[in-house]
Design a protein around this motif. Structure first.
Motif, PDB file in Angstrom:
ATOM      1  N   SER A   1       0.930  -1.265   0.095  1.00 49.27           N
ATOM      2  CA  SER A   1      -0.054   0.028  -0.039  1.00 49.27           C
ATOM      3  C   SER A   1       0.901   1.158   0.108  1.00 49.27           C
ATOM      4  O   SER A   1       0.635   2.172  -0.721  1.00 49.27           O
ATOM      5  CB  SER A   1      -0.914  -0.048   1.127  1.00 49.27           C
ATOM      6  N   TYR A   2       2.148   1.055   0.759  1.00 54.19           N
ATOM      7  CA  TYR A   2       2.682   2.409   0.818  1.00 54.19           C
ATOM      8  C   TYR A   2       3.717   2.598  -0.563  1.00 54.19           C
ATOM      9  O   TYR A   2       3.638   3.634  -0.968  1.00 54.19           O
ATOM     10  CB  TYR A   2       3.637   2.229   2.108  1.00 54.19           C
ATOM     11  N   VAL A   3       4.314   1.630  -0.913  1.00 55.00           N
ATOM     12  CA  VAL A   3       5.036   1.726  -1.908  1.00 55.00           C
ATOM     13  C   VAL A   3       4.240   1.571  -3.287  1.00 55.00           C
ATOM     14  O   VAL A   3       4.498   0.462  -3.969  1.00 55.00           O
ATOM     15  CB  VAL A   3       6.367   0.905  -2.010  1.00 55.00           C
ATOM     16  N   SER A   4       3.371   2.392  -3.544  1.00 49.48           N
ATOM     17  CA  SER A   4       2.399   2.180  -4.447  1.00 49.48           C
ATOM     18  C   SER A   4       2.244   3.710  -5.348  1.00 49.48           C
ATOM     19  O   SER A   4       2.870   4.595  -5.244  1.00 49.48           O
ATOM     20  CB  SER A   4       1.220   1.971  -3.698  1.00 49.48           C
ATOM     21  N   ALA A   5       1.724   3.424  -6.635  1.00 50.80           N
ATOM     22  CA  ALA A   5       1.658   4.600  -7.500  1.00 50.80           C
ATOM     23  C   ALA A   5       0.547   5.538  -6.845  1.00 50.80           C
ATOM     24  O   ALA A   5       0.801   6.585  -6.878  1.00 50.80           O
ATOM     25  CB  ALA A   5       1.232   4.145  -8.965  1.00 50.80           C
ATOM     26  N   ALA A   6      -0.409   4.807  -6.239  1.00 56.19           N
ATOM     27  CA  ALA A   6      -1.574   5.686  -5.675  1.00 56.19           C
ATOM     28  C   ALA A   6      -0.908   6.581  -4.744  1.00 56.19           C
ATOM     29  O   ALA A   6      -1.220   8.072  -4.566  1.00 56.19           O
ATOM     30  CB  ALA A   6      -2.722   4.713  -4.865  1.00 56.19           C
ATOM     31  N   HIS A   7      -0.023   6.123  -3.582  1.00 62.75           N
ATOM     32  CA  HIS A   7       0.700   6.790  -2.719  1.00 62.75           C
ATOM     33  C   HIS A   7       1.593   7.930  -3.376  1.00 62.75           C
ATOM     34  O   HIS A   7       1.714   9.139  -2.903  1.00 62.75           O
ATOM     35  CB  HIS A   7       1.268   6.084  -1.891  1.00 62.75           C
ATOM     36  N   ARG A   8       2.242   7.522  -4.437  1.00 63.24           N
ATOM     37  CA  ARG A   8       3.264   8.247  -5.014  1.00 63.24           C
ATOM     38  C   ARG A   8       2.375   9.719  -5.603  1.00 63.24           C
ATOM     39  O   ARG A   8       3.200  10.755  -5.509  1.00 63.24           O
ATOM     40  CB  ARG A   8       3.868   7.719  -6.283  1.00 63.24           C
ATOM     41  N   ASP A   9       1.459   9.386  -6.170  1.00 60.72           N
ATOM     42  CA  ASP A   9       0.775  10.318  -6.889  1.00 60.72           C
ATOM     43  C   ASP A   9      -0.245  11.415  -6.131  1.00 60.72           C
ATOM     44  O   ASP A   9      -0.879  12.381  -6.487  1.00 60.72           O
ATOM     45  CB  ASP A   9      -0.257  10.016  -8.035  1.00 60.72           C
ATOM     46  N   ASP A  10      -0.388  11.096  -4.512  1.00 60.47           N
ATOM     47  CA  ASP A  10      -1.136  11.825  -3.698  1.00 60.47           C
ATOM     48  C   ASP A  10      -0.370  12.242  -2.638  1.00 60.47           C
ATOM     49  O   ASP A  10      -0.853  11.818  -1.327  1.00 60.47           O
ATOM     50  CB  ASP A  10      -2.407  11.070  -3.487  1.00 60.47           C
ATOM     51  N   PRO A  11       0.678  13.136  -2.516  1.00 62.82           N
ATOM     52  CA  PRO A  11       1.530  13.447  -1.278  1.00 62.82           C
ATOM     53  C   PRO A  11       0.623  14.163  -0.353  1.00 62.82           C
ATOM     54  O   PRO A  11       1.020  14.033   0.959  1.00 62.82           O
ATOM     55  CB  PRO A  11       2.681  14.325  -2.100  1.00 62.82           C
TER      56      PRO A  11
ATOM     57  N   GLY B   1      12.473   5.526   1.137  1.00 56.52           N
ATOM     58  CA  GLY B   1      13.573   6.037  -0.020  1.00 56.52           C
ATOM     59  C   GLY B   1      12.809   5.816  -1.334  1.00 56.52           C
ATOM     60  O   GLY B   1      13.291   6.577  -2.354  1.00 56.52           O
ATOM     61  N   ALA B   2      12.229   4.634  -1.532  1.00 58.47           N
ATOM     62  CA  ALA B   2      11.642   4.365  -2.995  1.00 58.47           C
ATOM     63  C   ALA B   2      10.492   5.033  -3.239  1.00 58.47           C
ATOM     64  O   ALA B   2      10.506   5.575  -4.395  1.00 58.47           O
ATOM     65  CB  ALA B   2      11.010   2.955  -2.710  1.00 58.47           C
ATOM     66  N   LEU B   3       9.629   5.520  -2.433  1.00 61.06           N
ATOM     67  CA  LEU B   3       8.641   6.543  -2.525  1.00 61.06           C
ATOM     68  C   LEU B   3       9.354   8.093  -2.952  1.00 61.06           C
ATOM     69  O   LEU B   3       8.611   8.546  -4.163  1.00 61.06           O
ATOM     70  CB  LEU B   3       7.786   6.820  -1.320  1.00 61.06           C
ATOM     71  N   VAL B   4      10.274   8.409  -2.436  1.00 58.97           N
ATOM     72  CA  VAL B   4      10.927   9.702  -2.870  1.00 58.97           C
ATOM     73  C   VAL B   4      11.700   9.666  -4.026  1.00 58.97           C
ATOM     74  O   VAL B   4      11.213  10.472  -5.143  1.00 58.97           O
ATOM     75  CB  VAL B   4      11.875  10.106  -1.684  1.00 58.97           C
ATOM     76  N   MET B   5      12.188   8.578  -4.409  1.00 59.33           N
ATOM     77  CA  MET B   5      12.825   8.458  -5.657  1.00 59.33           C
ATOM     78  C   MET B   5      11.877   8.391  -6.800  1.00 59.33           C
ATOM     79  O   MET B   5      11.915   8.897  -7.968  1.00 59.33           O
ATOM     80  CB  MET B   5      13.860   7.092  -5.649  1.00 59.33           C
ATOM     81  N   SER B   6      10.742   7.499  -6.522  1.00 57.78           N
ATOM     82  CA  SER B   6       9.487   7.494  -7.392  1.00 57.78           C
ATOM     83  C   SER B   6       9.084   8.749  -7.956  1.00 57.78           C
ATOM     84  O   SER B   6       8.579   8.903  -9.100  1.00 57.78           O
ATOM     85  CB  SER B   6       8.740   6.438  -7.023  1.00 57.78           C
ATOM     86  N   ARG B   7       8.980   9.732  -6.868  1.00 63.64           N
ATOM     87  CA  ARG B   7       8.519  11.068  -6.985  1.00 63.64           C
ATOM     88  C   ARG B   7       9.235  12.013  -7.817  1.00 63.64           C
ATOM     89  O   ARG B   7       8.866  12.590  -8.562  1.00 63.64           O
ATOM     90  CB  ARG B   7       7.945  11.576  -5.757  1.00 63.64           C
TER      91      ARG B   7
ATOM     92  N   MET C   1      10.353   4.264 -15.250  1.00 63.20           N
ATOM     93  CA  MET C   1      11.288   4.520 -14.381  1.00 63.20           C
ATOM     94  C   MET C   1      10.628   4.649 -13.114  1.00 63.20           C
ATOM     95  O   MET C   1      11.254   3.462 -12.298  1.00 63.20           O
ATOM     96  CB  MET C   1      12.185   5.559 -14.835  1.00 63.20           C
ATOM     97  N   SER C   2       9.756   5.500 -12.728  1.00 63.80           N
ATOM     98  CA  SER C   2       9.089   5.592 -11.456  1.00 63.80           C
ATOM     99  C   SER C   2       8.452   4.267 -10.934  1.00 63.80           C
ATOM    100  O   SER C   2       8.450   3.936  -9.937  1.00 63.80           O
ATOM    101  CB  SER C   2       8.027   6.810 -11.668  1.00 63.80           C
ATOM    102  N   ASP C   3       7.549   3.578 -12.076  1.00 64.77           N
ATOM    103  CA  ASP C   3       7.143   2.287 -11.711  1.00 64.77           C
ATOM    104  C   ASP C   3       7.952   1.269 -11.604  1.00 64.77           C
ATOM    105  O   ASP C   3       7.774   0.221 -10.443  1.00 64.77           O
ATOM    106  CB  ASP C   3       6.338   2.005 -12.983  1.00 64.77           C
ATOM    107  N   GLU C   4       9.225   1.335 -12.197  1.00 58.78           N
ATOM    108  CA  GLU C   4      10.277   0.146 -11.711  1.00 58.78           C
ATOM    109  C   GLU C   4      10.837   0.453 -10.414  1.00 58.78           C
ATOM    110  O   GLU C   4      11.293  -0.555  -9.585  1.00 58.78           O
ATOM    111  CB  GLU C   4      11.329   0.194 -13.015  1.00 58.78           C
ATOM    112  N   ILE C   5      10.999   1.854  -9.962  1.00 55.54           N
ATOM    113  CA  ILE C   5      11.718   2.152  -8.781  1.00 55.54           C
ATOM    114  C   ILE C   5      10.586   1.585  -7.533  1.00 55.54           C
ATOM    115  O   ILE C   5      11.151   0.838  -6.450  1.00 55.54           O
ATOM    116  CB  ILE C   5      11.760   3.642  -8.432  1.00 55.54           C
ATOM    117  N   LEU C   6       9.303   1.841  -7.831  1.00 62.69           N
ATOM    118  CA  LEU C   6       8.136   1.364  -6.870  1.00 62.69           C
ATOM    119  C   LEU C   6       8.388  -0.321  -6.678  1.00 62.69           C
ATOM    120  O   LEU C   6       8.386  -0.814  -5.604  1.00 62.69           O
ATOM    121  CB  LEU C   6       6.869   1.801  -7.131  1.00 62.69           C
ATOM    122  N   ALA C   7       8.361  -0.824  -7.876  1.00 63.86           N
ATOM    123  CA  ALA C   7       8.686  -2.133  -7.769  1.00 63.86           C
ATOM    124  C   ALA C   7       9.696  -2.955  -7.039  1.00 63.86           C
ATOM    125  O   ALA C   7       9.809  -3.718  -6.254  1.00 63.86           O
ATOM    126  CB  ALA C   7       8.365  -2.999  -9.185  1.00 63.86           C
ATOM    127  N   SER C   8      10.688  -2.208  -7.340  1.00 66.06           N
ATOM    128  CA  SER C   8      12.165  -2.708  -6.764  1.00 66.06           C
ATOM    129  C   SER C   8      12.083  -2.349  -5.342  1.00 66.06           C
ATOM    130  O   SER C   8      12.455  -3.057  -4.558  1.00 66.06           O
ATOM    131  CB  SER C   8      13.400  -1.857  -7.575  1.00 66.06           C
TER     132      SER C   8
END
Length: 204
Positions: free
Chosen positions: A92-102, A162-168, A175-182
């Motif tokens: 839930s945390y390391v997700s596109a939804a969280h990334r896109d709604d800071p 850290g992954a969330l920051v990098m994805s943003r 690339m952002s999606d790959e960071i989240l998955a990793s």
């Protein structure tokens, strides 16, 4: 006009809630008191009826945001089997939804770097909330000593955040999606290894 104590408390809570969203969206220094009060439907002059200083509002708004994140984790964990709780929180945390709604997400990735430059009082308040979140994640790591669980929780959270920051930073593309998955994979692997090692030791 004199307002009741309950009205003042409701207004205070509304200001804190609005501020917590805007601070996460724009940063601790990205929005002024006048703007915050306007969003809450109040005048700039009414600010000091609720807060001693801007710092006091910032501390409350940070605390509110972190309490909501912790509450969200607890609610998720309460509805699923113990062995799936940590992975559910990480997913839930390391997700596109969280990334896109800071503005409605965790305060640590959005404001952590700024907090490090704030006053000792603000840093202390922030650290206390962070410690509570570490304990909450440690609760989801079974079958290891508490000290080990906390250490694993710290590493897992650092990886998640850290992954969330990098994805943003990377935006919202491939690339952002790959960071989240990793990041999800690394966060879960960090916590799983010691638990698996202990399970093997018991089996032997």
């Amino acid at each position: 006009m004199r307002y009741s104590k309950e009205h003042k408390q409701e207004t205070h809570a509304r200001i804190v809630k609005k501020a917590s969203v805007r601070l996460r969206e724009k940063g601790a220094h990205g929005i002024g008191v006048a703007d915050l009060m306007k969003e809450a439907g109040l005048t700039h002059g009414g600010f000091y009826a609720h807060f001693d200083s801007r710092e006091a509002l910032v501390i409350e708004a940070f605390g509110y945001a972190m309490d909501r994140a912790a509450e969200h984790w607890r609610n998720m964990a309460a509805d699923i089997p113990p062995e799936k709780r940590l992975s559910t929180i990480v997913d839930s945390y390391v997700s596109a939804a969280h990334r896109d709604d800071p503005g409605r997400g965790c305060a640590v990735p959005t404001l952590g770097a700024e907090i490090a430059r704030e006053s000792a009082k603000t840093r202390k308040a922030f650290a206390a909330k962070l410690d509570q979140m570490i304990d909450l994640v440690a609760d989801q790591i079974p079958d290891v000593p508490r000290k080990t669980a906390r250490r694993l929780a710290m590493g897992t959270m650092a990886t998640m955040m850290g992954a969330l920051v990098m994805s943003r930073v990377a935006g919202s593309g491939e690339m952002s999606d790959e960071i989240l998955a990793s990041g999800r994979e690394a966060a879960l692997a960090r916590a799983a290894k010691p638990v698996a090692k202990k399970a093997r030791a018991k089996a032997n």
